[in-house]
Design an enzyme around this catalytic site. Structure first.
Site, PDB file in Angstrom:
ATOM      1  N   LYS A  61      12.541   3.413  36.116  1.00  0.00           N
ATOM      2  CA  LYS A  61      11.162   3.912  36.083  1.00  0.00           C
ATOM      3  C   LYS A  61      10.614   3.974  37.498  1.00  0.00           C
ATOM      4  O   LYS A  61      10.665   2.991  38.235  1.00  0.00           O
ATOM      5  CB  LYS A  61      10.305   2.993  35.214  1.00  0.00           C
ATOM      6  CG  LYS A  61       8.839   3.392  35.122  1.00  0.00           C
ATOM      7  CD  LYS A  61       8.095   2.466  34.162  1.00  0.00           C
ATOM      8  CE  LYS A  61       6.638   2.845  34.023  1.00  0.00           C
ATOM      9  NZ  LYS A  61       5.925   1.975  33.038  1.00  0.00           N
ATOM     10  N   GLU A  66      16.430  -2.740  31.008  1.00  0.00           N
ATOM     11  CA  GLU A  66      17.541  -2.643  30.064  1.00  0.00           C
ATOM     12  C   GLU A  66      17.334  -1.428  29.163  1.00  0.00           C
ATOM     13  O   GLU A  66      16.203  -0.987  28.934  1.00  0.00           O
ATOM     14  CB  GLU A  66      17.643  -3.912  29.224  1.00  0.00           C
ATOM     15  CG  GLU A  66      16.518  -4.096  28.234  1.00  0.00           C
ATOM     16  CD  GLU A  66      16.776  -5.220  27.244  1.00  0.00           C
ATOM     17  OE1 GLU A  66      17.950  -5.412  26.845  1.00  0.00           O
ATOM     18  OE2 GLU A  66      15.806  -5.906  26.870  1.00  0.00           O
ATOM     19  N   ASP A 123      -1.343  -0.989  24.390  1.00  0.00           N
ATOM     20  CA  ASP A 123      -0.932   0.370  24.027  1.00  0.00           C
ATOM     21  C   ASP A 123       0.211   0.327  23.019  1.00  0.00           C
ATOM     22  O   ASP A 123       1.207   1.042  23.149  1.00  0.00           O
ATOM     23  CB  ASP A 123      -0.523   1.153  25.273  1.00  0.00           C
ATOM     24  CG  ASP A 123      -0.581   2.668  25.055  1.00  0.00           C
ATOM     25  OD1 ASP A 123      -1.258   3.102  24.107  1.00  0.00           O
ATOM     26  OD2 ASP A 123       0.046   3.391  25.837  1.00  0.00           O
ATOM     27  N   VAL A 167      10.610   8.274  34.070  1.00  0.00           N
ATOM     28  CA  VAL A 167      11.690   7.390  33.634  1.00  0.00           C
ATOM     29  C   VAL A 167      12.975   8.192  33.455  1.00  0.00           C
ATOM     30  O   VAL A 167      12.969   9.249  32.814  1.00  0.00           O
ATOM     31  CB  VAL A 167      11.330   6.670  32.318  1.00  0.00           C
ATOM     32  CG1 VAL A 167      12.437   5.687  31.930  1.00  0.00           C
ATOM     33  CG2 VAL A 167      10.007   5.929  32.453  1.00  0.00           C
ATOM     34  N   GLY A 202      11.470  10.691  30.287  1.00  0.00           N
ATOM     35  CA  GLY A 202      10.061  10.935  30.028  1.00  0.00           C
ATOM     36  C   GLY A 202       9.266  10.920  31.309  1.00  0.00           C
ATOM     37  O   GLY A 202       9.664  10.321  32.309  1.00  0.00           O
TER      38      GLY A 202
END
Length: 328
Positions: free
Chosen positions: A129, A183, A224, A114, A107
């Site tokens: 990330k 992870e 979020d 990521v 993404g």
């Protein structure tokens, strides 16, 4: 962001995230990564795309690595080599490449980019990330006093104490970016993808998942919470809350800046431009529960959030409707 386990297109870590040894990184911007495309390159370190280097930790070529979750804190990175030919940041990059192999793009967006990855020592799946330094707006302090992006500080606080939070395994600070190694369950799917396949969840199943989400506070306000940011381990049924890029420490006073997804914002933010953390968290949790059992978000526009008019399908039980509030 869905963390799939597809490792068929593995590449050396630095081949994608970082410039190669013969590449000039002082002014060439790489194309932005696309979540729908094949593994793509993040802007090279020191490139125009990464933005100017602000003052702060890591400036001047300093690299740091750190681990969290009972092993908290940033560890001082290696000092300059004796002959001065290898920078501390270069050593950190090489050490990271020796430990992980990069897989496919998972993404990309305002939160960073990521990728899936594999830990070479034991073959464990991870997510890597990459966050550009110029996108970091909030900084914090780790328990031993080191300064780090607030996302890392918050994950340092919750990673070891909350089972339903994704574990931050380690992080690396480079001159123009931060790399977070997380992870990644081998078989997993975010709740948004699950709802896309099944439309909605039975009340009993939704209740069990929702109970796990309630265990993710640990003194931190995520800000979020939504299906896209909740990962389900398909093998164990364990939930993992991901992406603390909008998070903050929980406080008693009102927040006057909004972070997160506007459609999940509480009515008081839309109407008064302030909100209290616990009340806002309860609101977003209620929206999440509705989304799970009904299959869609209850509001489409900000004005609907202020009116607070919610409709419930007749298939919901009396207890299910009551837990979500009174409807029609």
């Amino acid at each position: 962001m869905s963390m799939r386990s597809d490792e068929r297109r593995q590449k050396p870590l630095l081949q994608v995230l970082l410039p190669g040894p013969a590449e000039d990184t002082r002014g060439v911007a790489a194309p932005a990564a696309s979540a729908a495309g094949s593994p793509a390159r993040a802007p090279p370190l020191g490139s125009a795309a990464a933005g100017p280097e602000p003052p702060g930790p890591g400036a001047g070529g300093v690299a740091r690595t750190g681990t969290v979750g009972g092993r908290s804190g940033a560890v001082s990175g290696p000092g300059p080599s004796a002959d001065g030919r290898v920078s501390p940041a270069g050593k950190a990059q090489e050490a990271l490449q020796e430990r992980y192999r990069l897989g496919s793009l998972l993404g990309s967006g305002g939160f960073g980019t990521v990728y899936s990855g594999t830990r070479l020592a034991d073959g464990a799946p991870v997510a890597i990330k990459c966050v550009a330094r110029d996108r970091i707006r909030h900084w914090g302090e780790l328990p031993h006093g080191a300064r780090a992006p607030l996302e890392i500080v918050l994950m340092d606080k919750v990673s070891s104490g909350c089972l339903a939070v994704i574990l931050l395994l380690e992080w690396v600070e480079l001159p123009n970016s931060f790399l977070l190694v997380l992870e990644r369950p081998e078989r997993c799917q975010d709740l948004s993808g699950l709802l896309a396949e099944r439309r909605f969840l039975p009340e009993e199943e939704a209740r069990g998942l929702f109970r796990q989400v309630l265990e993710t506070s640990c003194g931190v306000l995520h800000r979020d919470i939504k299906p896209e940011n909740i990962l389900l381990d398909l093998a164990t049924g364990q939930l993992k809350l991901i992406d603390f890029g909008c998070g903050a420490f929980l406080q008693d006073t009102a927040y006057t800046q909004f972070a997160g997804t506007l459609s999940y914002s509480p009515p008081e933010w839309i109407h008064h431009q302030h909100y209290h953390g616990e009340a806002a968290a309860m609101w977003s949790l209620g929206l999440l529960l509705y989304h799970l059992v009904v299959g869609k978000h209850p509001f489409r526009r900000g004005q609907e959030i202020i009116w607070g008019r919610i409709l419930f399908p007749q298939r919901l039980s009396q207890g299910g409707s009551s837990s979500l509030g009174r409807g029609e």
